[in-house]
Design a protein around this motif. Sequence first.
Motif, PDB file in Angstrom:
ATOM      1  N   ILE A 150      15.583  -2.580 -54.365  1.00  0.00           N
ATOM      2  CA  ILE A 150      16.437  -1.255 -54.820  1.00  0.00           C
ATOM      3  C   ILE A 150      15.998  -0.690 -56.148  1.00  0.00           C
ATOM      4  O   ILE A 150      15.070  -1.441 -56.966  1.00  0.00           O
ATOM      5  N   MET A 151      15.322   0.613 -55.775  1.00  0.00           N
ATOM      6  CA  MET A 151      14.828   1.260 -56.969  1.00  0.00           C
ATOM      7  C   MET A 151      15.743   1.618 -57.865  1.00  0.00           C
ATOM      8  O   MET A 151      16.808   2.602 -57.738  1.00  0.00           O
ATOM      9  N   SER A 152      15.905   0.758 -58.786  1.00  0.00           N
ATOM     10  CA  SER A 152      17.165   0.699 -59.755  1.00  0.00           C
ATOM     11  C   SER A 152      17.050   1.719 -60.771  1.00  0.00           C
ATOM     12  O   SER A 152      18.235   2.023 -61.390  1.00  0.00           O
ATOM     13  N   GLU A 153      16.126   2.422 -61.117  1.00  0.00           N
ATOM     14  CA  GLU A 153      16.113   3.642 -62.011  1.00  0.00           C
ATOM     15  C   GLU A 153      14.923   4.532 -61.240  1.00  0.00           C
ATOM     16  O   GLU A 153      13.934   4.212 -61.017  1.00  0.00           O
ATOM     17  N   TRP A 154      15.185   5.936 -61.401  1.00  0.00           N
ATOM     18  CA  TRP A 154      14.195   7.102 -61.309  1.00  0.00           C
ATOM     19  C   TRP A 154      15.105   8.248 -61.751  1.00  0.00           C
ATOM     20  O   TRP A 154      16.253   8.259 -61.750  1.00  0.00           O
ATOM     21  N   GLY A 204      18.358   0.233 -51.444  1.00  0.00           N
ATOM     22  CA  GLY A 204      19.329   0.916 -52.205  1.00  0.00           C
ATOM     23  C   GLY A 204      18.595   1.461 -53.535  1.00  0.00           C
ATOM     24  O   GLY A 204      17.416   1.391 -53.665  1.00  0.00           O
ATOM     25  N   THR A 205      19.354   2.666 -54.020  1.00  0.00           N
ATOM     26  CA  THR A 205      18.932   3.198 -55.073  1.00  0.00           C
ATOM     27  C   THR A 205      19.971   3.528 -56.160  1.00  0.00           C
ATOM     28  O   THR A 205      21.003   3.685 -55.644  1.00  0.00           O
ATOM     29  N   SER A 206      19.702   3.509 -57.330  1.00  0.00           N
ATOM     30  CA  SER A 206      20.686   3.854 -58.485  1.00  0.00           C
ATOM     31  C   SER A 206      20.111   4.585 -59.677  1.00  0.00           C
ATOM     32  O   SER A 206      19.537   4.239 -60.522  1.00  0.00           O
ATOM     33  N   PRO A 207      19.905   6.129 -59.110  1.00  0.00           N
ATOM     34  CA  PRO A 207      19.172   6.709 -59.974  1.00  0.00           C
ATOM     35  C   PRO A 207      19.774   6.920 -61.333  1.00  0.00           C
ATOM     36  O   PRO A 207      20.830   6.520 -61.646  1.00  0.00           O
ATOM     37  N   TRP A 208      18.779   7.130 -62.249  1.00  0.00           N
ATOM     38  CA  TRP A 208      19.211   7.424 -63.916  1.00  0.00           C
ATOM     39  C   TRP A 208      19.472   8.794 -64.318  1.00  0.00           C
ATOM     40  O   TRP A 208      18.432   9.411 -64.593  1.00  0.00           O
ATOM     41  N   LEU A 230      22.432   0.636 -50.118  1.00  0.00           N
ATOM     42  CA  LEU A 230      23.307   0.637 -51.284  1.00  0.00           C
ATOM     43  C   LEU A 230      23.009   2.184 -51.955  1.00  0.00           C
ATOM     44  O   LEU A 230      21.840   2.354 -52.446  1.00  0.00           O
ATOM     45  N   ARG A 231      23.764   3.225 -51.594  1.00  0.00           N
ATOM     46  CA  ARG A 231      23.728   4.563 -52.059  1.00  0.00           C
ATOM     47  C   ARG A 231      24.533   4.606 -53.315  1.00  0.00           C
ATOM     48  O   ARG A 231      25.663   4.738 -53.335  1.00  0.00           O
ATOM     49  N   GLY A 232      23.316   4.503 -54.453  1.00  0.00           N
ATOM     50  CA  GLY A 232      24.292   4.509 -55.670  1.00  0.00           C
ATOM     51  C   GLY A 232      23.723   5.273 -56.970  1.00  0.00           C
ATOM     52  O   GLY A 232      22.924   6.220 -56.781  1.00  0.00           O
ATOM     53  N   ILE A 233      24.250   5.100 -58.029  1.00  0.00           N
ATOM     54  CA  ILE A 233      24.081   5.797 -59.304  1.00  0.00           C
ATOM     55  C   ILE A 233      24.206   4.721 -60.312  1.00  0.00           C
ATOM     56  O   ILE A 233      25.034   3.943 -60.629  1.00  0.00           O
ATOM     57  N   SER A 234      23.564   4.825 -61.393  1.00  0.00           N
ATOM     58  CA  SER A 234      23.363   4.014 -62.759  1.00  0.00           C
ATOM     59  C   SER A 234      24.606   4.661 -63.525  1.00  0.00           C
ATOM     60  O   SER A 234      24.728   6.038 -63.719  1.00  0.00           O
ATOM     61  N   ILE A 235      25.356   3.933 -64.412  1.00  0.00           N
ATOM     62  CA  ILE A 235      26.279   4.583 -65.304  1.00  0.00           C
ATOM     63  C   ILE A 235      26.188   3.845 -66.532  1.00  0.00           C
ATOM     64  O   ILE A 235      26.176   2.545 -66.523  1.00  0.00           O
ATOM     65  N   HIS A 236      26.318   4.430 -67.718  1.00  0.00           N
ATOM     66  CA  HIS A 236      26.672   3.760 -68.966  1.00  0.00           C
ATOM     67  C   HIS A 236      28.447   3.953 -69.150  1.00  0.00           C
ATOM     68  O   HIS A 236      28.619   4.862 -68.785  1.00  0.00           O
ATOM     69  N   ALA A 237      28.548   2.955 -70.198  1.00  0.00           N
ATOM     70  CA  ALA A 237      29.838   3.230 -70.687  1.00  0.00           C
ATOM     71  C   ALA A 237      30.105   4.015 -71.682  1.00  0.00           C
ATOM     72  O   ALA A 237      30.616   3.746 -72.777  1.00  0.00           O
ATOM     73  N   GLY A 282      14.608  -5.484 -58.242  1.00  0.00           N
ATOM     74  CA  GLY A 282      15.004  -4.209 -58.641  1.00  0.00           C
ATOM     75  C   GLY A 282      13.791  -3.540 -59.651  1.00  0.00           C
ATOM     76  O   GLY A 282      12.987  -4.340 -60.197  1.00  0.00           O
ATOM     77  N   VAL A 283      13.610  -2.277 -59.288  1.00  0.00           N
ATOM     78  CA  VAL A 283      12.509  -1.512 -59.885  1.00  0.00           C
ATOM     79  C   VAL A 283      12.792  -0.231 -60.450  1.00  0.00           C
ATOM     80  O   VAL A 283      13.373   0.681 -60.004  1.00  0.00           O
ATOM     81  N   ASN A 284      12.258   0.047 -61.746  1.00  0.00           N
ATOM     82  CA  ASN A 284      12.418   1.183 -62.590  1.00  0.00           C
ATOM     83  C   ASN A 284      11.085   1.959 -62.408  1.00  0.00           C
ATOM     84  O   ASN A 284      10.177   1.465 -62.633  1.00  0.00           O
ATOM     85  N   GLU A 285      11.199   3.331 -62.170  1.00  0.00           N
ATOM     86  CA  GLU A 285      10.061   4.039 -62.234  1.00  0.00           C
ATOM     87  C   GLU A 285      10.418   5.684 -62.443  1.00  0.00           C
ATOM     88  O   GLU A 285      11.610   5.850 -61.994  1.00  0.00           O
ATOM     89  N   TYR A 286       9.519   6.270 -63.152  1.00  0.00           N
ATOM     90  CA  TYR A 286       9.884   7.624 -63.521  1.00  0.00           C
ATOM     91  C   TYR A 286       8.716   8.567 -63.243  1.00  0.00           C
ATOM     92  O   TYR A 286       8.550   9.411 -64.104  1.00  0.00           O
ATOM     93  N   ILE A 287       8.324   8.591 -61.979  1.00  0.00           N
ATOM     94  CA  ILE A 287       7.495   9.646 -61.525  1.00  0.00           C
ATOM     95  C   ILE A 287       7.924  10.894 -61.672  1.00  0.00           C
ATOM     96  O   ILE A 287       9.141  11.104 -61.103  1.00  0.00           O
ATOM     97  N   GLY A 288       7.191  11.897 -62.398  1.00  0.00           N
ATOM     98  CA  GLY A 288       7.867  13.117 -62.489  1.00  0.00           C
ATOM     99  C   GLY A 288       8.376  13.294 -63.724  1.00  0.00           C
ATOM    100  O   GLY A 288       8.603  14.607 -64.334  1.00  0.00           O
ATOM    101  N   TRP A 289       8.412  12.379 -64.616  1.00  0.00           N
ATOM    102  CA  TRP A 289       8.856  12.396 -66.080  1.00  0.00           C
ATOM    103  C   TRP A 289       8.047  11.871 -66.952  1.00  0.00           C
ATOM    104  O   TRP A 289       7.279  12.487 -67.636  1.00  0.00           O
TER     105      TRP A 289
END
Length: 612
Positions: free
Chosen positions: A509-513, A557-561, A317-324, A480-487
């Motif tokens: 799935i790395m659901s946020e980064w 899969g990933t869906s960066p934030w 899953l080559r993705g991206i997170s989206i807000h409305a 699904g896992v959220n992580e923010y290494i670097g921020w």
Amino acid sequence: MQSAICTLVFSVLLAVPMYAQTTGTTLLVDIDHRPATSLNGEWHTIVDQYSTGLYNLHQQLRKDGFFMNAPFDPNGNPQDYNFANAPTLRVPGDWNTQRPELLYYEGPIWYEKDFQHTAAPNTRTFLHVGAANYRTVVWVNTKKICEHEGGFTPFDCDITAALHDGNNFVVLSVDSTRIADGVPTLQTDWWNYGGLTRDVSLVTVPTQFIDDYDLHLSKNDHSIIEGYVHVEGASPGTPVTVTIPELQAKVESTIDANSRAAVSIPAKSVSLWSPDNPKLYTVEISSGPDRIEDNIGFRTIETRGTQILLNGRPVFLRGISIHAEAPYRTGRAYSEKDVETLLGWAKELGCNYVRLAHYPHDERMTRAADRLGLMVWAEIPDYWALRFDNPAVLAKSKQQLAEMIRRDRDKASIILWSVANETPNTEARTKYLTAMVDLAHQLDPTRLVTAALLVRTEKTAAGSNKIVDDPLGKALDVIGVNEYIGWYEQHAEGADTTTWDIRYDKPLIMSEWGGDAKAGNHAPSGDIHPALWTEEYQAEIYRHQIAMLNKIPQLRGTSPWLLMDFRSARRVNPGLQDNFNRKGLVSDQGVKKQAFFVLQKAYKDKTLGKAE
């Protein structure tokens, strides 16, 4: 007789104040394919911060509230409102971005609309509300019809008995006040847009009408399309017909004691839906005088060990997170243009998947994902610190999950239902969300269930080790896992010395980064250590993250934030945030940041991730 799902959604009276309950509503599926009379446009509105239109000074419910829509009479009794002279707001649309003075407003606003109606024999008329944030009460011609709680799911109110031929009016009280026992609760990292944020219409159906159905490819036999059709008001033995003209398939069934007809359709030549082949079939469903025509794709989604299988084949899953969040104008996204822009950017990135966070998006998004071949993670706002020990809150979560699944079950694009994001690891939380996972499986056994979890960190001699062992993982199909290494922790290079210990033999799935950057904010040329908030530093985060992610064997899969910057009241750093979360790869004004092109190259060259 209503369906079991409908009863599940609407039978529980929530333990909240009168105007915060969900009562008297149903939910008609495939509403966008039914003939309807649009009530979109300008509505007269009254801001009512103290709920004067509902309660008197002793906090007793008024019998002469604003819902009476009494005409103003300068020679009559004094009254505190006059819809005829009140300013208007556009529907659909949040009120925050339509008037500068309402940008930060949270509370009740009254909406009023006049309309014409002529009754047809042997029909029922529903008021359809695509979404209203957060608590809504509906009156038609002074008669209270229904109440609904939840800001992102649709509801339909039967207004037949309140209508008359000729002039009619509808009044809604929409209250966006955040409440501690709400879903979501008091704290969110997005703007609390209030109002009638999606389409409002009148839908007239026969007395006996199709209100729900589910047609999907059998997991065990890809040559069979199976499912059911529910016909409200139908007696046992009532015939139902399902036709797929392109497949030359037509079957007839009959309604059982639960007003439901089982369906099984031979479909040996069906072309399976996928990102490379987003095939949709016209499906015709009829029973008596009612008929619906839908566009449905057929595919299977399942797991095998750490693999995700689409139509039996491993997929990454080559993705991206989206807000409305609406591009350019900001505010809540709702239009075809909003959808075209947001999903157009996702396709330009090279995505085959999008995470629609953190609540159900407008149905236009999932319809478009069907057409574009974008797999979807769909989520309800079980977000951060809900009151997980409160049964009334659990009932609200269940209601929203059931409403989301009921609305979008016919979308081939949706492969993942998500029950939560970044919730604390407590016993009460795990029990609560396990019940949510069980309900998702019960309502829709054809899809996978996930949640975005937090991780534990242990220091190592070389750097750090991320441990994924949240007990909720036992119930999930996909982790699904959220992580923010670097921020929020370490510098971008910290990803180079981070290892991962996944305690579940399941797909990950790395659901946020990601990290923040203000578009146009650049580091000096040649700076090998770019500063925070610059486009260069955000791009560095992405480069180091991609290298780290490729070392996780079970990553699927990933869906960066995230795709585009969005408003958030938590983000107040002047000159950098200005009430926006700046983690977008695109600014709210459509400017692509450097990290956009880093991720685009990794996705298009397929140098991030593998299916097996």
